[in-house]
Design a protein around this motif. Sequence first.
Motif, PDB file in Angstrom:
ATOM      1  N   CYS A  62       0.829  -1.201   0.000  1.00 50.52           N
ATOM      2  CA  CYS A  62       0.000   0.000   0.000  1.00 50.52           C
ATOM      3  C   CYS A  62       0.866   1.256   0.000  1.00 50.52           C
ATOM      4  CB  CYS A  62      -0.943   0.024   1.197  1.00 50.52           C
ATOM      5  SG  CYS A  62      -0.089   0.107   2.774  1.00 50.52           S
ATOM      6  N   HIS A  63       0.248   2.371  -0.356  1.00 49.92           N
ATOM      7  CA  HIS A  63       0.859   3.693  -0.240  1.00 49.92           C
ATOM      8  C   HIS A  63       0.156   4.413   0.902  1.00 49.92           C
ATOM      9  CE1 HIS A  63       1.808   3.239  -4.716  1.00 49.92           C
ATOM     10  NE2 HIS A  63       2.946   3.146  -4.069  1.00 49.92           N
ATOM     11  N   GLN A  64       0.934   5.219   1.649  1.00 48.23           N
ATOM     12  CA  GLN A  64       0.378   5.961   2.774  1.00 48.23           C
ATOM     13  C   GLN A  64       1.032   7.328   2.878  1.00 48.23           C
ATOM     14  OE1 GLN A  64      -0.178   3.615   6.488  1.00 48.23           O
ATOM     15  NE2 GLN A  64       1.128   2.123   5.446  1.00 48.23           N
ATOM     16  N   ALA A  65       0.288   8.300   3.402  1.00 53.79           N
ATOM     17  CA  ALA A  65       0.813   9.629   3.684  1.00 53.79           C
ATOM     18  C   ALA A  65       0.170  10.121   4.981  1.00 53.79           C
ATOM     19  CB  ALA A  65       0.512  10.586   2.535  1.00 53.79           C
ATOM     20  N   LEU A  66       0.998  10.412   5.968  1.00 57.38           N
ATOM     21  CA  LEU A  66       0.523  10.776   7.301  1.00 57.38           C
ATOM     22  C   LEU A  66       0.391  12.284   7.478  1.00 57.38           C
ATOM     23  CD1 LEU A  66       2.754   8.297   9.302  1.00 57.38           C
ATOM     24  CD2 LEU A  66       0.349   8.030   8.737  1.00 57.38           C
ATOM     25  N   PHE A  67      -0.664  12.679   8.195  1.00 57.73           N
ATOM     26  CA  PHE A  67      -0.901  14.075   8.529  1.00 57.73           C
ATOM     27  C   PHE A  67      -1.755  14.127   9.784  1.00 57.73           C
ATOM     28  CE2 PHE A  67      -4.396  12.722   5.935  1.00 57.73           C
ATOM     29  CZ  PHE A  67      -5.503  13.488   6.281  1.00 57.73           C
ATOM     30  N   GLU A  68      -2.065  15.326  10.260  1.00 58.76           N
ATOM     31  CA  GLU A  68      -2.876  15.482  11.465  1.00 58.76           C
ATOM     32  C   GLU A  68      -4.038  16.427  11.211  1.00 58.76           C
ATOM     33  OE1 GLU A  68      -0.170  16.945  14.435  1.00 58.76           O
ATOM     34  OE2 GLU A  68       0.611  14.934  14.853  1.00 58.76           O
ATOM     35  N   ASP A  69      -5.104  16.240  11.995  1.00 55.57           N
ATOM     36  CA  ASP A  69      -6.205  17.194  11.968  1.00 55.57           C
ATOM     37  C   ASP A  69      -5.853  18.367  12.885  1.00 55.57           C
ATOM     38  OD1 ASP A  69      -6.860  16.528  14.624  1.00 55.57           O
ATOM     39  OD2 ASP A  69      -8.745  15.547  14.113  1.00 55.57           O
ATOM     40  N   PRO A  70      -6.699  19.388  13.002  1.00 57.71           N
ATOM     41  CA  PRO A  70      -6.357  20.554  13.820  1.00 57.71           C
ATOM     42  C   PRO A  70      -6.108  20.249  15.297  1.00 57.71           C
ATOM     43  CG  PRO A  70      -8.167  21.086  12.357  1.00 57.71           C
ATOM     44  CD  PRO A  70      -7.932  19.609  12.237  1.00 57.71           C
ATOM     45  N   ASP A  71      -6.628  19.138  15.815  1.00 53.70           N
ATOM     46  CA  ASP A  71      -6.414  18.757  17.210  1.00 53.70           C
ATOM     47  C   ASP A  71      -5.203  17.863  17.411  1.00 53.70           C
ATOM     48  OD1 ASP A  71      -8.685  19.841  18.888  1.00 53.70           O
ATOM     49  OD2 ASP A  71      -9.828  18.866  17.291  1.00 53.70           O
ATOM     50  N   GLY A  72      -4.486  17.534  16.336  1.00 57.97           N
ATOM     51  CA  GLY A  72      -3.325  16.664  16.453  1.00 57.97           C
ATOM     52  C   GLY A  72      -3.644  15.184  16.347  1.00 57.97           C
ATOM     53  N   ASN A  73      -4.872  14.840  15.946  1.00 59.87           N
ATOM     54  CA  ASN A  73      -5.212  13.433  15.714  1.00 59.87           C
ATOM     55  C   ASN A  73      -4.512  12.969  14.450  1.00 59.87           C
ATOM     56  OD1 ASN A  73      -7.282  12.770  17.813  1.00 59.87           O
ATOM     57  ND2 ASN A  73      -8.256  14.554  16.876  1.00 59.87           N
ATOM     58  N   SER A  74      -3.857  11.826  14.523  1.00 57.92           N
ATOM     59  CA  SER A  74      -3.096  11.297  13.395  1.00 57.92           C
ATOM     60  C   SER A  74      -4.035  10.659  12.367  1.00 57.92           C
ATOM     61  CB  SER A  74      -2.082  10.263  13.897  1.00 57.92           C
ATOM     62  OG  SER A  74      -1.283   9.813  12.840  1.00 57.92           O
ATOM     63  N   LEU A  75      -3.854  11.076  11.113  1.00 59.69           N
ATOM     64  CA  LEU A  75      -4.640  10.552   9.998  1.00 59.69           C
ATOM     65  C   LEU A  75      -3.687  10.076   8.915  1.00 59.69           C
ATOM     66  CD1 LEU A  75      -7.324  13.382   9.830  1.00 59.69           C
ATOM     67  CD2 LEU A  75      -7.587  11.122  10.864  1.00 59.69           C
ATOM     68  N   ASP A  76      -4.175   9.212   8.038  1.00 55.25           N
ATOM     69  CA  ASP A  76      -3.338   8.569   7.043  1.00 55.25           C
ATOM     70  C   ASP A  76      -4.121   8.420   5.745  1.00 55.25           C
ATOM     71  OD1 ASP A  76      -1.621   6.832   5.648  1.00 55.25           O
ATOM     72  OD2 ASP A  76      -2.028   5.123   6.944  1.00 55.25           O
ATOM     73  N   LEU A  77      -3.631   9.045   4.675  1.00 55.32           N
ATOM     74  CA  LEU A  77      -4.193   8.729   3.358  1.00 55.32           C
ATOM     75  C   LEU A  77      -3.669   7.352   3.004  1.00 55.32           C
ATOM     76  CD1 LEU A  77      -3.641  12.056   1.383  1.00 55.32           C
ATOM     77  CD2 LEU A  77      -5.714  11.277   2.556  1.00 55.32           C
ATOM     78  N   HIS A  78      -4.539   6.452   2.573  1.00 50.10           N
ATOM     79  CA  HIS A  78      -4.139   5.056   2.384  1.00 50.10           C
ATOM     80  C   HIS A  78      -4.736   4.486   1.103  1.00 50.10           C
ATOM     81  CE1 HIS A  78      -4.508   0.660   3.030  1.00 50.10           C
ATOM     82  NE2 HIS A  78      -3.322   0.816   3.585  1.00 50.10           N
ATOM     83  N   HIS A  79      -3.899   3.793   0.340  1.00 48.33           N
ATOM     84  CA  HIS A  79      -4.381   3.068  -0.837  1.00 48.33           C
ATOM     85  C   HIS A  79      -3.659   1.735  -0.910  1.00 48.33           C
ATOM     86  CE1 HIS A  79      -5.926   2.144  -4.781  1.00 48.33           C
ATOM     87  NE2 HIS A  79      -4.712   1.780  -5.112  1.00 48.33           N
ATOM     88  N   ARG A  80      -4.416   0.667  -0.792  1.00 51.81           N
ATOM     89  CA  ARG A  80      -3.871  -0.689  -0.911  1.00 51.81           C
ATOM     90  C   ARG A  80      -3.862  -1.056  -2.387  1.00 51.81           C
ATOM     91  NH1 ARG A  80      -3.192  -4.765   2.737  1.00 51.81           N
ATOM     92  NH2 ARG A  80      -2.820  -6.771   1.773  1.00 51.81           N
ATOM     93  N   TYR A  81      -2.674  -1.376  -2.924  1.00 49.48           N
ATOM     94  CA  TYR A  81      -2.586  -1.725  -4.347  1.00 49.48           C
ATOM     95  C   TYR A  81      -2.324  -3.218  -4.580  1.00 49.48           C
ATOM     96  CZ  TYR A  81       2.478  -1.298  -3.462  1.00 49.48           C
ATOM     97  OH  TYR A  81       3.737  -1.425  -2.946  1.00 49.48           O
ATOM     98  N   ALA A  82      -1.973  -3.948  -3.541  1.00 53.79           N
ATOM     99  CA  ALA A  82      -1.750  -5.399  -3.681  1.00 53.79           C
ATOM    100  C   ALA A  82      -2.966  -6.142  -3.121  1.00 53.79           C
ATOM    101  CB  ALA A  82      -0.499  -5.817  -2.925  1.00 53.79           C
ATOM    102  N   PRO A  83      -3.328  -7.256  -3.735  1.00 57.88           N
ATOM    103  CA  PRO A  83      -4.472  -8.015  -3.198  1.00 57.88           C
ATOM    104  C   PRO A  83      -4.163  -8.562  -1.803  1.00 57.88           C
ATOM    105  CG  PRO A  83      -3.398  -9.221  -4.984  1.00 57.88           C
ATOM    106  CD  PRO A  83      -2.734  -7.886  -4.879  1.00 57.88           C
ATOM    107  N   ARG A  84      -5.190  -8.698  -1.023  1.00 63.57           N
ATOM    108  CA  ARG A  84      -5.036  -9.282   0.313  1.00 63.57           C
ATOM    109  C   ARG A  84      -4.714 -10.777   0.166  1.00 63.57           C
ATOM    110  NH1 ARG A  84      -6.500  -5.776   4.126  1.00 63.57           N
ATOM    111  NH2 ARG A  84      -7.966  -4.139   3.570  1.00 63.57           N
ATOM    112  N   ALA A  85      -3.882 -11.263   1.066  1.00 60.72           N
ATOM    113  CA  ALA A  85      -3.541 -12.689   1.064  1.00 60.72           C
ATOM    114  C   ALA A  85      -4.778 -13.503   1.473  1.00 60.72           C
ATOM    115  CB  ALA A  85      -2.389 -12.960   2.044  1.00 60.72           C
ATOM    116  N   ALA A  86      -4.917 -14.663   0.888  1.00 54.22           N
ATOM    117  CA  ALA A  86      -6.034 -15.548   1.236  1.00 54.22           C
ATOM    118  C   ALA A  86      -5.867 -16.026   2.671  1.00 54.22           C
ATOM    119  CB  ALA A  86      -6.072 -16.740   0.284  1.00 54.22           C
ATOM    120  N   ARG A  87      -6.978 -16.126   3.373  1.00 58.06           N
ATOM    121  CA  ARG A  87      -6.943 -16.603   4.773  1.00 58.06           C
ATOM    122  C   ARG A  87      -6.926 -18.122   4.765  1.00 58.06           C
ATOM    123  NH1 ARG A  87     -10.779 -12.649   8.291  1.00 58.06           N
ATOM    124  NH2 ARG A  87      -9.781 -10.740   7.628  1.00 58.06           N
ATOM    125  N   ALA A  88      -6.208 -18.657   5.736  1.00 60.54           N
ATOM    126  CA  ALA A  88      -6.111 -20.118   5.867  1.00 60.54           C
ATOM    127  C   ALA A  88      -7.347 -20.712   6.461  1.00 60.54           C
ATOM    128  CB  ALA A  88      -4.909 -20.481   6.710  1.00 60.54           C
TER     129      ALA A  88
END
Length: 135
Positions: free
Chosen positions: A109-135
């Motif tokens: 995935c790609h990610q970019a971290l930033f904060e809102d005005p109160d300092g809460n951590s936020l992350d722009l996120h895009h998963r580009y690889a398929p999720r692994a199959a569950r066992a």
Amino acid sequence: MGRTTSIVTGVDFVSIPTRDLTAAADFYENVLGLERSSAWQRPGEEPLGIEFETGTVTIALIAAEQVGIPFQPHEVPIALQVDDVAVARAELEARGVQFKGEIVDSGVCHQALFEDPDGNSLDLHHRYAPRAARA
């Protein structure tokens, strides 16, 4: 060992604490572009919470100290799904958002971290690889 059947059927909302509900709501609505869906309050008082829709999980801004919770911003980011992290980052930078470092490529995935005005951590996120199959 057998698997226990989950009693949880989903996540309804994620709470984000704020000291200034009006400023936080302005950021989530006018900077991030999220749809405001509701506000809640005690009769005759200012709102205590405002909710925004992301398409998958509701974000509930909570006036923490007004409901008896000591204010403390989230330090672990909430990942906000976007189609393209670089494009979304450029748009938010044009709206005045400052990011913490460069875009991260984790290998799935790609990610970019930033904060809102109160300092809460936020992350722009895009998963580009398929999720692994569950066992």
